[in-house]
Design an enzyme around this catalytic site. Structure first.
Site, PDB file in Angstrom:
ATOM      1  N   ILE A  68      33.264 -19.110   1.618  1.00 12.20           N
ATOM      2  CA  ILE A  68      34.286 -19.021   0.573  1.00 12.20           C
ATOM      3  C   ILE A  68      34.120 -17.731  -0.221  1.00 12.20           C
ATOM      4  CG2 ILE A  68      35.029 -19.990  -1.648  1.00 12.20           C
ATOM      5  CD1 ILE A  68      35.023 -22.688  -0.473  1.00 12.20           C
ATOM      6  N   ASP A 103       6.791 -16.422  -9.950  1.00 12.72           N
ATOM      7  CA  ASP A 103       6.981 -16.820  -8.550  1.00 12.72           C
ATOM      8  C   ASP A 103       6.388 -18.218  -8.299  1.00 12.72           C
ATOM      9  OD1 ASP A 103       6.730 -16.873  -5.609  1.00 12.72           O
ATOM     10  OD2 ASP A 103       7.282 -14.764  -5.794  1.00 12.72           O
ATOM     11  N   SER A 119      19.020 -30.044   1.691  1.00 13.91           N
ATOM     12  CA  SER A 119      20.184 -29.358   2.258  1.00 13.91           C
ATOM     13  C   SER A 119      20.806 -30.179   3.375  1.00 13.91           C
ATOM     14  CB  SER A 119      19.739 -28.019   2.840  1.00 13.91           C
ATOM     15  OG  SER A 119      20.778 -27.431   3.593  1.00 13.91           O
ATOM     16  N   ASN A 128      28.351 -27.666   1.432  1.00 14.82           N
ATOM     17  CA  ASN A 128      28.729 -26.263   1.175  1.00 14.82           C
ATOM     18  C   ASN A 128      29.193 -26.086  -0.262  1.00 14.82           C
ATOM     19  OD1 ASN A 128      28.875 -26.619   4.214  1.00 14.82           O
ATOM     20  ND2 ASN A 128      29.119 -24.418   3.979  1.00 14.82           N
ATOM     21  N   ARG A 179      29.989 -17.945  16.085  1.00 11.88           N
ATOM     22  CA  ARG A 179      28.586 -17.626  15.802  1.00 11.88           C
ATOM     23  C   ARG A 179      27.681 -18.586  16.548  1.00 11.88           C
ATOM     24  NH1 ARG A 179      27.525 -16.663   9.548  1.00 11.88           N
ATOM     25  NH2 ARG A 179      27.793 -18.901   9.628  1.00 11.88           N
ATOM     26  N   GLU A 180      26.681 -18.005  17.215  1.00 10.66           N
ATOM     27  CA  GLU A 180      25.768 -18.838  18.002  1.00 10.66           C
ATOM     28  C   GLU A 180      25.049 -19.839  17.087  1.00 10.66           C
ATOM     29  OE1 GLU A 180      22.268 -18.097  21.115  1.00 10.66           O
ATOM     30  OE2 GLU A 180      23.509 -16.349  20.663  1.00 10.66           O
ATOM     31  N   TYR A 194      14.236 -23.368   8.285  1.00  5.07           N
ATOM     32  CA  TYR A 194      14.783 -23.701   6.956  1.00  5.07           C
ATOM     33  C   TYR A 194      15.076 -25.198   6.854  1.00  5.07           C
ATOM     34  CZ  TYR A 194      18.265 -23.948   3.166  1.00  5.07           C
ATOM     35  OH  TYR A 194      18.956 -24.293   2.034  1.00  5.07           O
ATOM     36  N   ALA A 219      14.121 -21.102  -3.762  1.00  2.00           N
ATOM     37  CA  ALA A 219      13.832 -21.158  -2.331  1.00  2.00           C
ATOM     38  C   ALA A 219      14.233 -19.850  -1.684  1.00  2.00           C
ATOM     39  CB  ALA A 219      14.618 -22.304  -1.671  1.00  2.00           C
TER      40      ALA A 219
HETATM   41  N1  LIG Z   1      24.521 -22.927  -2.022  1.00  2.00           N
HETATM   42  C1  LIG Z   1      24.573 -23.873  -1.101  1.00  2.00           C
HETATM   43  O1  LIG Z   1      25.639 -24.165  -0.542  1.00  2.00           O
HETATM   44  C2  LIG Z   1      23.319 -24.635  -0.729  1.00  2.00           C
HETATM   45  C3  LIG Z   1      23.411 -25.587   0.306  1.00  2.00           C
HETATM   46  C4  LIG Z   1      22.283 -26.307   0.645  1.00  2.00           C
HETATM   47  C5  LIG Z   1      21.087 -26.100  -0.027  1.00  2.00           C
HETATM   48  N2  LIG Z   1      21.018 -25.160  -1.025  1.00  2.00           N
HETATM   49  C6  LIG Z   1      19.719 -25.010  -1.707  1.00  2.00           C
HETATM   50  O2  LIG Z   1      19.950 -25.034  -3.115  1.00  2.00           O
HETATM   51  C7  LIG Z   1      19.009 -24.200  -3.789  1.00  2.00           C
HETATM   52  C8  LIG Z   1      19.731 -23.217  -4.675  1.00  2.00           C
HETATM   53  O3  LIG Z   1      20.574 -22.413  -3.847  1.00  2.00           O
HETATM   54  P1  LIG Z   1      21.583 -21.327  -4.441  1.00  2.00           P
HETATM   55  O4  LIG Z   1      22.772 -21.328  -3.562  1.00  2.00           O
HETATM   56  O5  LIG Z   1      21.735 -21.503  -5.900  1.00  2.00           O
HETATM   57  O6  LIG Z   1      20.770 -19.997  -4.102  1.00  2.00           O
HETATM   58  P2  LIG Z   1      20.322 -18.774  -5.033  1.00  2.00           P
HETATM   59  O7  LIG Z   1      19.718 -17.760  -4.106  1.00  2.00           O
HETATM   60  O8  LIG Z   1      21.432 -18.324  -5.906  1.00  2.00           O
HETATM   61  O9  LIG Z   1      19.188 -19.453  -5.929  1.00  2.00           O
HETATM   62  C9  LIG Z   1      17.822 -19.484  -5.589  1.00  2.00           C
HETATM   63  C10 LIG Z   1      17.056 -18.947  -6.795  1.00  2.00           C
HETATM   64  O10 LIG Z   1      15.652 -19.051  -6.528  1.00  2.00           O
HETATM   65  C11 LIG Z   1      15.013 -17.832  -6.919  1.00  2.00           C
HETATM   66  N3  LIG Z   1      13.809 -17.706  -6.105  1.00  2.00           N
HETATM   67  C12 LIG Z   1      13.737 -17.485  -4.759  1.00  2.00           C
HETATM   68  N4  LIG Z   1      12.449 -17.439  -4.367  1.00  2.00           N
HETATM   69  C13 LIG Z   1      11.699 -17.643  -5.482  1.00  2.00           C
HETATM   70  C14 LIG Z   1      10.299 -17.695  -5.714  1.00  2.00           C
HETATM   71  N5  LIG Z   1       9.420 -17.524  -4.722  1.00  2.00           N
HETATM   72  N6  LIG Z   1       9.860 -17.907  -6.984  1.00  2.00           N
HETATM   73  C15 LIG Z   1      10.753 -18.072  -8.014  1.00  2.00           C
HETATM   74  N7  LIG Z   1      12.091 -18.017  -7.848  1.00  2.00           N
HETATM   75  C16 LIG Z   1      12.554 -17.812  -6.583  1.00  2.00           C
HETATM   76  C17 LIG Z   1      16.064 -16.768  -6.642  1.00  2.00           C
HETATM   77  O11 LIG Z   1      15.839 -15.553  -7.355  1.00  2.00           O
HETATM   78  C18 LIG Z   1      17.341 -17.471  -7.072  1.00  2.00           C
HETATM   79  O12 LIG Z   1      17.596 -17.284  -8.454  1.00  2.00           O
HETATM   80  C19 LIG Z   1      18.144 -23.571  -2.704  1.00  2.00           C
HETATM   81  O13 LIG Z   1      16.960 -24.335  -2.577  1.00  2.00           O
HETATM   82  C20 LIG Z   1      18.987 -23.706  -1.443  1.00  2.00           C
HETATM   83  O14 LIG Z   1      18.180 -23.772  -0.296  1.00  2.00           O
HETATM   84  C21 LIG Z   1      22.105 -24.433  -1.387  1.00  2.00           C
END
Ligand SMILES: NC(=O)c1ccc[n+]([C@@H]2O[C@H](COP(=O)([O-])OP(=O)(O)OC[C@H]3O[C@@H](n4cnc5c(N)ncnc54)[C@H](O)[C@@H]3O)[C@@H](O)[C@H]2O)c1
Length: 306
Positions: free
Chosen positions: A188, A55, A119, A172, A268-269, A143, A77
């Site tokens: 999606i 973690d 983000s 996205n 959605r609000e 966030y 995250a």
């Molecule tokens: N997917 C999108 O469209 C998008 C858009 C903007 C920002 N993001 C950011 O990109 C990053 C990756 O997003 P994603 O879509 O791959 O999400 P995801 O949930 O698939 O990946 C996040 C990973 O972090 C791990 N994780 C969460 N908390 C943890 C902790 N405390 N310790 C260790 N591991 C932890 C989760 O198990 C997961 O594998 C994130 O920071 C997210 O905020 C994603």
């Protein structure tokens, strides 16, 4: 680049970034607590991969896994805007304290470059489109604010310690391994799941909302480019093309060969109506242009779930 730590590497974007680095022959160490990611997103075994279940909130764990690392991709995250509104303290522990643990351990280990997830949520309600990185911004959720703190911290470490990093303002992102069962899955993943199974679904609002959708492999390419170059700062990771939800449903119907059955619900609000990035900085500084057209990316997503 010798060895890359990917925090959150079992997640959607992280696992694609791990794939690309390993394809390039680069060693990766994954740190993930598997809360929203899955071990099955990664190979069972790979000569270039180490997996550590742990973690980012635990500073000792982070220091330990940082040993011998030359580059970091930090994507771990709490990824839900809704969860950050419901429990800001929990969200801050993950997204601020967890981030700081990774940033500080990377700096102390002498890591050459850190690429981390920011983000599009940091922009809040846009004043004008497309969004360039330097517009004034007011976040609409804990966030979004946490991601802004991440960028400010990273910038402070640059000024204090010359620690080089890039904040990736993902728009996205879509593609294989995005979990449609998650309550926070991208639109999606949700629509594809429904259309593929010929199930009806609800579109919030009139469907004229627009988003800048980028395919996950293009995001992985951008992450790797940011690791390789010396550029420091924040970068939109996007295509610069807008797609309405109704357009999206048309393309999904087309690639799946199924008619979409949907009704309109209440908007959605708090939903932003239009979101669109200017990707010039990504294109010019990181030298990456998103090359996957929506239809091609959706086709790949469909193949991966069929
Ligand atoms: N997917 C999108 O469209 C998008 C858009 C903007 C920002 N993001 C950011 O990109 C990053 C990756 O997003 P994603 O879509 O791959 O999400 P995801 O949930 O698939 O990946 C996040 C990973 O972090 C791990 N994780 C969460 N908390 C943890 C902790 N405390 N310790 C260790 N591991 C932890 C989760 O198990 C997961 O594998 C994130 O920071 C997210 O905020 C994603």
């Amino acid at each position: 680049m010798n060895k890359v730590l990917i925090a959150g590497g079992a997640g959607f974007i992280g696992s694609h970034t791990a794939d690309l680095l390993m394809e390039k022959g680069i060693k990766v160490r994954i740190l993930d607590n598997l809360t929203s990611g899955h071990r099955s997103n990664l190979p069972d075994e790979h000569p270039l991969m180490e997996f550590v279940e742990g973690d980012i909130r635990d500073a000792d764990t982070v220091k330990e896994v940082m040993k011998g690392i030359t580059h970091v991709v930090h994507l771990a995250a709490q990824v839900s805007v809704v969860a950050s509104l419901e429990d800001p303290e929990f969200s801050a522990q993950q997204n601020i304290i967890g981030f700081l643990n990774v940033l500080d351990a990377a700096k102390n280990e002498g890591v050459k470059k850190m690429v981390y997830a920011s983000s599009a949520a940091i922009y809040g309600e846009p004043h004008s489109l497309p969004l360039t990185e330097d517009v004034p911004m007011k976040q609409l959720s804990p966030y979004g604010l946490e991601k802004k703190f991440n960028e400010d911290y990273a910038d402070l470490y640059y000024r204090l310690y010359d620690f080089n990093s890039v904040g990736m303002r993902f728009f996205n992102v879509y593609g294989p391994r995005q979990d449609p069962k998650s309550p926070y899955a991208g639109v999606i993943a949700l629509f594809m799941d429904r259309i593929k199974d010929k199930q009806p679904f609800v579109v919030n609002g009139d469907g004229e909302h627009t988003r800048d959708f980028i395919y996950v492999r293009d995001v992985a390419r951008t992450n790797v480019a940011a690791l390789e170059l010396t550029y420091h700062g924040a970068v939109n990771v996007a295509t610069g093309k807008k797609t309405s939800l109704l357009d999206l449903i048309d393309v999904l119907s087309d690639v799946s060969g199924n008619d979409a059955e949907f009704t309109h619900g209440e908007p959605r609000e708090g939903d932003i109506v239009h979101s669109l990035a200017d990707p010039s900085r990504m294109n010019n500084e990181l030298k990456v242009v998103a090359e996957t057209e929506l239809k091609e990316g959706l086709g790949k997503l469909l193949d991966s779930v069929s």
